[in-house]
Each structure stands twice: as C-alpha cells, then as structure tokens.
Design an enzyme around this catalytic site. Structure first.
Site, PDB file in Angstrom:
ATOM      1  N   CYS A 188       0.105   4.031   2.567  1.00  0.00           N
ATOM      2  CA  CYS A 188       0.473   3.635   3.931  1.00  0.00           C
ATOM      3  C   CYS A 188       1.878   4.128   4.269  1.00  0.00           C
ATOM      4  CB  CYS A 188       0.412   2.115   4.090  1.00  0.00           C
ATOM      5  SG  CYS A 188      -1.247   1.451   3.880  1.00  0.00           S
ATOM      6  N   CYS A 239       0.819  -1.207   0.000  1.00  0.00           N
ATOM      7  CA  CYS A 239       0.000   0.000   0.000  1.00  0.00           C
ATOM      8  C   CYS A 239       0.855   1.260   0.000  1.00  0.00           C
ATOM      9  CB  CYS A 239      -0.921  -0.050   1.224  1.00  0.00           C
ATOM     10  SG  CYS A 239      -1.644   1.531   1.696  1.00  0.00           S
TER      11      CYS A 239
END
Lengths: 513, 166
Positions: free
Chosen positions: B93, B90
């Site tokens: 993230c 991700c």
C-alpha cells in the site's frame, strides 16, 4: 520363477548365493498405509508368506516420527476429508429446505469441537481396524521408523531384521513451497485438525486438495480466497470441466485469484498476514497484502523417501524423489519393491490397493503375469459441486484416439426448481469416432462421485456410445442423461488439433487403449 | 474553490438550510444565503475535515474518506472518484500511496482521489468486499465501475481512469 519363500532354495529373488540363507521374513514392508497393508495381509493370509510391517507411532499430524496404521488415506486424507465434506454440506441443505416450505431457521451453527471429537474417534477406530487386520492375517507389526541397511536388511529403531523381499510403501507427505514464513502456514495435515472454523481462510494451490478444503470451509461459512499461480483450476483435468467448475466455485462464493503467488507470511495476533504477487497484464507483478485467520499451503506432495537408506543401496528414484518401478512394482534392486504414493503413479488409495494386491499375487502367489492395470481408473473430487472423471480428457483423447465426437450437456436438477439452488451440473462424454468407444467420461454435479462407478465398469469393458444409447435410463434422475445424449455437441478433428497445437501426428500417437 | 462535491454534507446542510428557508424543498447550494463570516468559516472547517484537501494554490493531493463520509464524497460525487483502500500494516500500500497523490494532481478537477484506511473504516471495506489491499476502486455516478488489486504501476491506474474520465 518368482518363488520367494525364504525357507526354500530358489533361483528367484536375491540371487543364487542367498538361496540357502535363512531370512527372518519372506517380506518386510515399510509402511502400513493402503498399499503396504494390502500387500502385507494378502501375502501372509492368501499366500502363506511370513510377513512383517513397520509403521511409525499413531498420530493425526504426520512427521518423521508420527504416522500410524491406515496411512494417509485413513488418517490424513480421504476419510477425514470426506467426513468434513459431509459436515460442511448441511448449510446448503438447510437453505434449500426453505424452498420446499420447511421453516428451517435462517442461521444454523456447528459445534465444531463436537464434530472433531467424533472425527478423531472414528480415525482411532479405523487405525485399530488396520492393526487388527494385519494381526488377523498373521503379519508381525513392528512400531518404529524403518530404514534399509542393505537389500535384505531393515533397521527399525536400532533392531535389525532380514527379509527375502522388501516392500517400500511409505507414501508421501505435503510439501510447503519455500516462502518466507511458511512455518506459519498449515498443510492438509494441520487443517484436518483445525480447532475452530476460520472466519477468513487463504488457500494456496489449484489442485483437488486445495479446492476441496476451499469448498469445505466456504460451505461452513468461512470467507475463502484461493491463490492460484497459473490461470486455471485442477491442472490435468479436462479443460472444459475445469472452466465449468471454476465458474460454479465462484458462484458459490469462493474468490479465486489467478496469477497469484504468496511471497511472505507473517504471524499476527489475529492470525496471519500474507504478502503476495499478482500477475499484471504487461507481464509484471503487483504485490498486495491480505489478512486471514489461517493460510493453507496445498501446492503439492512428495514421496517420503528421505532417510530410508535408499540412496546408499542404490535404489533409483526420479527427481521428485519417487521410487522408480516397472510394471510389476519392482525397483532396480532385485529384492526391493515399491507400491503406492511413494512410486507416484496414480496417487489414489484404490490404485495403491491394486498395486499391493498384484504384488502379493505376483511375488508370493506365483502369478507371473499379475500386474496393476491403469486404464479407466475413475476418481472423484469432492468439491462443491462434485466432479467425477474416468478415462481420458479431451486433450489426451485427441492425441491417443484420433477424431472424436463430444457430447455435452449442462443441466439444472429437478430439485433445484423447487429449492431455488442456482447451481448447474455438466456431463461430458468423449467418444472415439472410429471405434465408437467411450474413451472419456466427466461429470459435474451432486452425487457424481457415486454415479461414476457404474460408468467406469462399462468403460473398462469397452462400452460403445451405441451400447450406452441402448441402455434404458433411470427416471427421474440426473444420471439418466448419460444414456440419452443423442446429438453430437461437436466433433474434434485430430489433424486440425495437431495443426493448432503444432505437433506432428505420428504413429506413436495412435490410440493407447 | 472550497465548495467541493462534498457540499451536501449533512451537518452543513442542516446548519444552513433548515433555519433559513421556511419552505421544505431543499435549496440549491448557490442559492443559500451565507450571511456571516463566522458561518463561512465553520463551513470551510467542516469541508476541510471531511475532504482533507490542501488549498487550491498547491498541487492537489488525494483526500481521506471514511465510513461516515463515503456516501457524500464518493457516491454523490459529480465526477469519477478513485478510492484507494489501504491499511497501515500493508507494505505494498505504501508503494501505491504516492501514485494516488500524483493522479490527484494530474487529473485535477476531473476526478476526486481519496484514500480509505480499512482498519479505521471496516464498514465500507466489508460492504465493497475488500480483502486484498491495496485495492483501488473507481466510482462513477455512485456506481462501482472498476477494481484494480495490488500495487500496480501508475500507467495501469491511468488506463483505468481514462475509461471513465471525460
């Protein structure tokens, strides 16, 4: 005088110098979908015209080379969608049956390939029905991609045909937004052919297509997330209805993300990985990632007007690519007409059928005044719960009809008292205060897609609230509520509304009914 | 102090209480006799593995929490806990990861800041309905109090924390 049979010398249609010319056909239709088939059949069978229609070879997923008689509705829209809605409705019935005392097992599984095979067979059957209908009406069916050469000539895969009149009924197609990796996403065409029920599905879009699929797969047990760019569902619908259904969708397990737009789609072994932006309170963006088996892009459809030769002939189109037509479905080119989704008026099959029928009567049936009527066209959204609407939204009504009386009712059906279903229904009637006419009716709940038809007839005939109230209800039913709403829920003052929305009340805003 | 909110770690508890106290009532941590340096070392190792914290000398970083340690570190925490749900694949993230560390340092002992890798700990991720990541959840007294989705600016997380931090 719109006498348009090619063998007679006439002053209508293509002008005096074409009066003596022999055309291959009186009418050449491009597209054998709802509008094109109706127009062609009626022109040939009812009015004796010599008609040809061209259509792409049959297939389930459309493209520049694939289509099929029946068009979007039969092959890629209404029909397969509704079959999926039915298939997906059973788990809820099974759950609720336990409330009634049935020993229905906790888990039920669908043999998806079995259902899909039956669905495909049904679509093939309907495609055959459309072909037979055209054949029985005496319409010449030409398979291939039609393109206009001039205002009386159509080329289909290299062979040319001339026609006194040309009708463009090529419909529309799903359009993907320009996102990086959009090729890894599905449109409605592909999801109607999906090979297994996804465990996780991301649906992008706030319209009825996005939400119907979101609800179908949610009902089938998929984990569904809906990404909506704006702050509400179903733009264009009555706002109170939109707010009500959004809550019901979420109560049913749909996760709706407002202010959210995908920015990238990547393919993974398991499915897709989506990066999206989420609007933050300060007006900024918070990006995030999410994985799913599939992502459905249902953000809009566009008319199928590319590569038809329309630009070189000078047929006017709007910036969406929709063909501009007048109330008689005429384009700016005298011999060329257009009906259905390609004209982007009301994109519903029954409206295309009406447009096609009126075209046939007007052009070949010598009914100079035959034209489609767009008032009080009812429609339904087959989400869970269902929505049905006829007439105006509250926002439209206050601008067109002045002061309003609004009648609303939230109800929980009798069935739910035993089944345990927590879902609620909603009824909204919008009455113009001065005429007492019912100008808008909106229903949310089970079977409202069927209930609304009767109301739409009454509305088309100009039913008043007093007449509704004088009608005896059917008991016990949910629909009887419609004729028993005695107390006005609230009144809407046009003057106040315009003050709030900063618009001048002009004569032009007076009721258009 | 190495005695974190994670002092009730089961492995630890069974190592130090059941053998030493004949009664069945649980003994409070401060009353447990820690009689040997070896046992103290073992205990520190378990706590360090569980909470992955640096020594109190440097700035405090966010710790790690997993399916196994979630109940102890998050639900049984005496102070509010910020949990950053993330995954290696991700991108956004990675934007928020340093912010969580900064918040850990800024708020010190007032909060516990932890990161949970959803690929490695799918149990907790599913239990809390994590679909979009990063998702930051705030827990207090074992209850989920707030959820923030997406790589939001630090100020948004601070605003959220300030609602629950004393």
């Amino acid at each position: 005088n719109r006498c348009s049979k090619s063998s007679s010398s006439s002053s209508g249609g293509g002008g005096a110098d074409t009066a003596e010319k022999e055309f291959d056909f009186d009418l050449f239709t491009l597209g054998a979908g709802s509008g094109g088939t109706r127009a062609s059949r009626m022109s040939a069978a009812n009015h004796g015209a010599k008609v040809a229609v061209c259509e792409l070879p049959f297939g389930f997923v459309s493209s520049d080379a694939i289509g099929g008689a029946g068009g979007t509705c039969v092959l890629r829209g209404c029909v397969p969608k509704k079959l999926m809605v039915y298939a997906a409705a059973f788990p809820k019935e099974f759950r609720e049956s336990r409330g009634f005392g049935w020993d229905t097992p906790e888990e039920a599984h669908i043999d998806w390939p079995k259902f899909m095979t039956k669905k495909k067979d049904e679509l093939r059957r309907l495609n055959g029905v459309y072909n037979r209908m055209l054949n029985n009406a005496g319409v010449t069916y030409i398979e291939g991609r039609g393109k206009l050469i001039d205002e009386h000539t159509v080329d289909v895969d290299g062979k040319q045909y001339t026609a006194k009149n040309i009708l463009i009924a090529v419909g529309g197609r799903a359009v993907k937004p320009p996102i990086e990796g959009a090729e890894h996403a599905m449109t409605s065409d592909e999801i109607l052919e999906i090979e297994e029920v996804p465990k996780k599905l991301i649906v992008v879009g706030a319209g009825y297509i996005a939400l119907e699929f979101a609800c179908i797969f949610n009902n089938l047990g998929s984990q569904v997330d809906v990404f909506i760019r704006g702050d509400g569902v179903l733009r264009g619908f009555d706002k109170e209805i939109c707010a009500f259904v959004a809550e019901e969708y979420q109560r049913n397990g749909l996760r709706i993300h407002y202010g959210t737009s995908p920015t990238k789609i990547e393919k993974t072994d398991a499915g897709v990985r989506v990066t999206a932006d989420r609007k933050t309170e300060g007006g900024g963006k918070a990006p995030f990632s999410q994985e799913a088996d599939h992502i459905l892009l249902a953000t809009g459809r566009k008319p199928n007007t590319k590569n038809l030769g329309l630009e070189s002939i000078g047929v006017d189109m709007d910036d969406k690519g929709a063909i501009k037509v007048d109330e008689f479905s005429r384009t700016n080119v005298p011999s060329i007409y257009a009906v259905g989704d390609v004209t982007d008026r009301i994109n519903l099959t029954p409206v295309a059928l009406m447009e096609g029928m009126m075209f046939a009567r007007n052009v070949f049936g010598d009914q100079a005044d035959a034209k489609p009527a767009y008032d009080n066209v009812a429609s339904a959204v087959f989400t869970s719960p269902q929505i049905a609407s006829c007439g105006l939204t509250e926002e439209e009504a206050v601008q067109q009809c002045g002061d309003l009386k609004i009648f609303t009712s939230t109800y929980r059906g009798m069935r739910a008292t035993i089944s345990g279903d927590e879902g609620k229904g909603f009824i909204k009637l919008i009455v113009a205060k001065d005429t007492d006419k019912l100008v808008g009716a909106h229903l949310v709940g089970p079977e409202v897609g069927e209930i609304m038809q009767g109301i739409s007839v009454a509305m088309k005939m100009g039913v008043t609230k007093k007449q509704l109230d004088s009608t005896v209800g059917i008991h016990p039913s949910s629909a009887e509520e419609i004729v028993t709403m005695r107390d006005t829920t609230r009144e809407v003052s046009a003057v106040e509304w315009h003050k709030e929305h900063g618009q001048k009340t002009t004569e032009d805003n007076a009721r258009k009914m | 102090m190495a005695v974190l909110q994670a002092s009730a770690n089961r492995q630890l508890a069974s190592a130090f209480t059941s053998r030493r106290t004949p009664s069945t009532a649980p003994t409070a941590p401060s009353q447990r006799p820690l009689s040997s340096l070896v046992q103290r070392g073992q205990r520190r190792a378990i706590l360090a593995k569980a909470a992955d914290t640096q020594s109190s000398a440097g700035p405090k970083n966010a710790g790690t929490v997993t399916d196994e340690t979630f109940e102890e570190l998050v639900l049984k925490s005496k102070v509010p806990v910020l949990v950053d749900f993330w995954a290696p694949w991700c991108g956004p993230c990675r934007m928020i990861a340093p912010l969580i560390d900064e918040l850990a340092a800024d708020y010190g002992d007032k909060i516990v800041a932890l990161k949970l890798n959803t690929d490695e700990s799918p149990g907790i991720a599913t239990e809390y309905g994590i679909r979009s990541i990063p998702t930051v959840m705030l827990f207090k007294d074992g209850q989920k109090m707030d959820t923030v989705i997406g790589a939001v600016p630090k100020s948004t997380l601070e605003q959220t924390l300030d609602k629950y931090v004393d």
